[in-house]
Design an enzyme around this catalytic site. Structure first.
Site, mmCIF file in Angstrom:
data_model
loop_
_atom_site.group_PDB
_atom_site.id
_atom_site.type_symbol
_atom_site.label_atom_id
_atom_site.label_comp_id
_atom_site.label_asym_id
_atom_site.label_seq_id
_atom_site.Cartn_x
_atom_site.Cartn_y
_atom_site.Cartn_z
ATOM 1 C CD GLU A 119 33.593 51.593 49.941
ATOM 2 O OE1 GLU A 119 32.470 51.746 50.481
ATOM 3 O OE2 GLU A 119 33.771 50.934 48.907
ATOM 4 C CB SER A 394 29.934 17.197 18.472
ATOM 5 O OG SER A 394 30.786 17.312 17.354
#
Length: 871
Positions: A119, A394
């Site tokens: 950071e 399907s």
């Protein structure tokens, strides 16, 4: 002497003059240099003074703000989420929830190193502001012409929590900088870092490093290992995205970035880095105690959408006091949560890994997501399966095979699929019905595999993919094969993607934009900082295609594979099942089962399966359990929604494409007295070409011959001094389709002497009747025609031009292209009679008959008959 002196003086004067001239520019340049020097000098002085004054102002302002609002360093105000009725469903931040404050002495050095490296690498060097990072951010902001780069230090991030305005303005950044400098003046680096780590949000309602260590790793803070510290240090930028429970893959990748930064800044060795990178995260079992809130999956989805739409960070959003109004239908979500909490709706597992599922409901008329479930134990794991890709099986057939076929205009639900094979190259899909003719409707209703593959092969992968791509479920390059007709894809699609694709069908083929947020209002204000605006509606597929698919998929639910999805209103949908695909495993279990369907009001997708599929973790049942879940959720969810019905569609027969004749041309061979006709045709099917001829510009066209598969014909029956006209028609006998006539060509045969045989021809003779010396021996193709009779013609009729492409029956007169009529031909013509019976007859104006041994006579306008063996 004086002369010499004079010349010397003159020379010196001239030298001085030249010297002075040469020095003038240098004086001017020297003066210009001073101006620049003083300009730069005073600019630098002014800049330094301004910087000192500005920095002093920052310090003074920061001290003042810190004195006035120092108590606000603790926590912000919770943002609230509301459902579609304006009822509060969640608070994103609670000052008393899931928080433990850690002392600096409890925080291991590896944690401090991980956060500083990630950071704020110059944390221990700056005094609250990192001017190098600020400079970089300013450059990026200028390039982007907006505030896009933060450049914030850890101290600034801590200060930002005091003033929670999320807009990246210079005023906010200046205020943030003021407080950061004040904090650095009043607090030590240890205090600042400790306060920062205690404030960070780590997702899942967890705040602070101590609570995060316990929640994510079930360990005390001081016992955190390197890989664990790096995992936590990876999270501040996007807690939901980078936490190891919600998204383990992204967390794993981000952890590697943190470790690389630590290695580059010499906090760890390369060996330590590689070892920490390799660890696989396993969540502890106690996580469920931390969060018992309702609608957790929906709320998490809302937060991610809000971050994307507003540009706020998750922390800013959660503690900014915002009001977030969503599309959630509480009744639908409650019905879904109830069914997903019922273990009877899922197969029993052989161990602790549960058979999983997910579901999403979308209002396809406006794109609002009404409810979603990320899984049975979403509170515990946070893995939102609604957005995770699985093999659709399907349920993909309507999107990749049947939909594209209907869109082409060559198929309707009742079209018969004449399946003529069971293998396509090396690919032989399994199908119990085999190669048999079946209607499209029945094929989808039964979910026949061979029919879907055959249909995709007929349409072509390119056209099929174009259709599916419009619905957001297109193929990858590696999926361009016929197995995709059965949903056998490399990666597959998420329930959200499948629900969106079916929503487009349900919405008459128009775009649908799924979303959960209607608007966001600012803290203590009615001002909207975000309001959903629907994108411009586009017609993606034909309305008739969407209507036909709905009609076909209604039958799937009424009497096909999706019967378990029936509820008290019309439903259209499709099941999907994918086989396990595990090498050397001989069982018939399934990897994924689906049902995707819709009513006239809402669309929903249901998926079931295991997160980690192996031989022990497979589904024994098929797609009926997913269809049952659809029914159990949708019936109560729609209970308060007025019933609607699907608009019926009248099926129109498909008009087959006609052959299109190309240009007809000819050549004349004077030596052999022969006309050769040539033409072309545009058509994919098999056709027979029928050639018509008229003599002496009479316009009385009669059948002359035919070819099958050939685009040329020779006429050796022409005579000098005569005129002949021709045109050609193409017939597809199987489908009873005829083309329009080709263009008509007219040929004038030049006068020339013929060696006419003395021995006359016998009309009824055979091959043996031809005498030696006859210039026209039989060749089974064309026989010569004698000159026209000089006898007086019978009663004359108007000439007959070319016949139409769709002649009438043999008992009715036919209309020619010029609107005239003539009588029909009769006789024994073999294939020609078949053509004439199916497509109509073409006749001359005197009713001449076609007769003869192998084809018949050609009658002209003078009543003369032409006979022979050839035609």
């Amino acid at each position: 002497m004086s002369e010499h002196t004079s010349r010397g003086s003159s020379s010196k004067a001239q030298d001085r003059s030249q010297h002075n001239q040469s020095k003038k520019p240098r004086k001017k340049k020297k003066k210009s240099g001073k101006v620049w020097f003083y300009s730069i000098f005073f600019a630098i002085v002014f800049g330094i003074v301004a910087a000192i004054v500005g920095y002093s102002a920052i310090i003074i302002n920061g001290e003042r703000l810190l004195a006035q609002h120092g108590d606000k360093l603790n926590f912000g105000e919770a943002s609230i989420i509301y459902d579609a009725e304006g009822v509060e469903i969640a608070r994103l931040y609670d000052v008393n929830e899931n928080r433990e404050v850690a002392e600096f002495s409890e925080i291991p050095q590896v944690v401090l190193d991980a956060f500083v490296a990630t950071e704020d690498r110059r944390f221990y060097e700056h005094s609250g502001l990192d001017f190098i990072s600020i400079g970089r951010a300013v450059v990026k902001d200028i390039i982007a012409r907006s505030a896009v780069e933060g450049g914030s230090t850890i101290t600034q991030q801590l200060a930002k929590n005091v003033f929670l305005s999320a807009d990246k303005t210079l005023f906010r950044k200046a205020t943030e900088a003021s407080i950061a400098v004040a904090l650095e003046n009043q607090m030590s680096k240890e205090q600042i870092l400790t306060m920062y780590l205690n404030r960070i949000y780590y997702g899942r309602g967890i705040h602070g490093i101590k609570a995060a260590a316990e929640y994510y790793f079930d360990t005390e803070l001081e016992d955190l290992q390197l890989w664990q510290a790096a995992t936590l240090a990876a999270m501040p930028k996007a807690p939901n995205r980078y936490n190891p429970i919600s998204n383990p893959e992204a967390s794993y990748e981000r952890r590697a970035v943190v470790l690389q930064l630590m290695y580059e800044q010499e906090y760890i060795t390369k060996e330590e880095m590689e070892k920490a990178k390799a660890v696989q995260y396993v969540q502890p079992e106690h996580g469920e105690k931390y969060n018992n809130a309702k609608y957790t999956a929906f709320v998490d989805y809302v937060v991610e959408e809000a971050v994307e739409k507003t540009g706020l960070t998750e922390e800013e959003l959660r503690v900014g006091g915002y009001s977030i109004y969503t599309t959630l239908n509480a009744a639908a979500q409650d019905a879904m949560d109830e069914q997903f909490a019922n273990p009877e709706n899922f197969e029993e597992s052989v161990d602790d890994e549960l058979a999983q599922g997910s579901m999403i409901i979308i209002d396809h008329q406006n794109g609002e997501i009404k409810a979603l479930s990320g899984g049975r134990d979403y509170v515990k794991k946070g893995w939102n399966r609604v957005t995770k890709k699985r093999q659709p099986g399907s349920s993909y057939k309507p999107l990749i095979a049947y939909g594209p076929a209907l869109e082409s205009g060559n198929f309707t639900p009742s079209t018969t699929l004449n399946i003529d094979r069971t293998c396509f190259g090396n690919y032989c899909p399994s199908d119990k019905w085999g190669a048999t003719a079946v209607s499209m409707q029945q094929a989808l209703q039964d979910s026949r595999n061979l029919a879907a593959v055959w249909l995709l092969n007929e349409i072509g992968l390119k056209k099929a993919d174009e259709f599916a791509t419009k619905l957001g479920v297109g193929l990858k390059d590696s999926e361009y094969n016929l197995a995709s007709a059965l949903g056998g894809l490399e990666q597959g699609f998420s329930p959200l993607e499948m629900a969106t694709a079916y929503s487009i069908i349900a919405n008459d083929g128009k775009t649908v934009d799924p979303h959960t947020i209607r608007s966001i209002k600012g803290k203590k204000s009615e001002v909207e900082i975000y309001s959903y605006k629907a994108p411009k509606t586009e017609q993606l597929i034909k309305p008739t295609t969407a209507a036909y698919l709905t009609q076909m998929m209604q039958k799937v639910v009424e009497s096909g594979t999706g019967k378990s999805a029936k509820i008290d209103r019309p439903v259209a949908g499709k099941t999907g099942t994918t086989q396990h695909g595990i090498p050397n495993h001989k069982g018939n279990e399934n990897r994924d089962v689906w049902f995707v369907g819709y009513t006239a009001e809402w669309t929903a997708a249901v998926w079931m399966g295991y997160d980690n599929t192996d031989a022990k973790h497979l589904l024994k049942k098929g797609s009926s359990q997913a269809a049952s879940m659809f029914a159990k959720v949708m019936k109560p969810a729609l209970a308060s929604i007025p019933k609607q019905s699907f608009e019926p569609i009248e099926e129109k027969p498909v008009e087959p494409e006609k052959p299109v004749m190309g240009a007809l041309s000819y050549t004349f061979d004077e030596e052999n007295i022969k006309v050769t006709l040539n033409w072309s045709v545009a058509y994919e099917g098999d056709v027979v070409f029928e050639i018509f001829r008229a003599e002496q510009n009479s316009g009385n066209f009669v059948h002359f011959g035919e070819t099958e598969g050939k685009l040329t014909l020779e006429d050796m029956s022409v005579f000098p001094g005569q005129n002949y006209q021709y045109y050609v028609v193409a017939h597809d006998l199987e489908n009873n389709i005829s083309s329009e006539p080709s263009n008509t060509v007219s040929i004038d045969i030049p006068d020339m002497e013929l060696n006419v045989p003395e021995t006359p021809m016998d009309d009824g003779g055979t091959d043996d009747d031809w005498v030696e010396g006859n210039p026209y021996p039989p060749d089974n193709e064309v026989t010569p025609t004698p000159p026209p009779s000089t006898e007086a013609p019978p009663e004359t009729m108007e000439p007959t031009p070319p016949a139409s492409t769709d002649p009438g029956s043999t008992n009715e007169p036919i209309t020619t292209p010029d609107g005239e009529q003539g009588s029909n031909n009769e006789g024994d013509g073999g294939l020609i009679d078949e053509l004439l019976n199916s497509a109509g007859n073409h006749a001359g104006n005197n009713g001449g008959n076609r007769a003869g041994n192998n084809g018949g006579n050609h009658a002209g306008n003078n009543g003369s008959n032409h006979a022979g063996n050839g035609m």
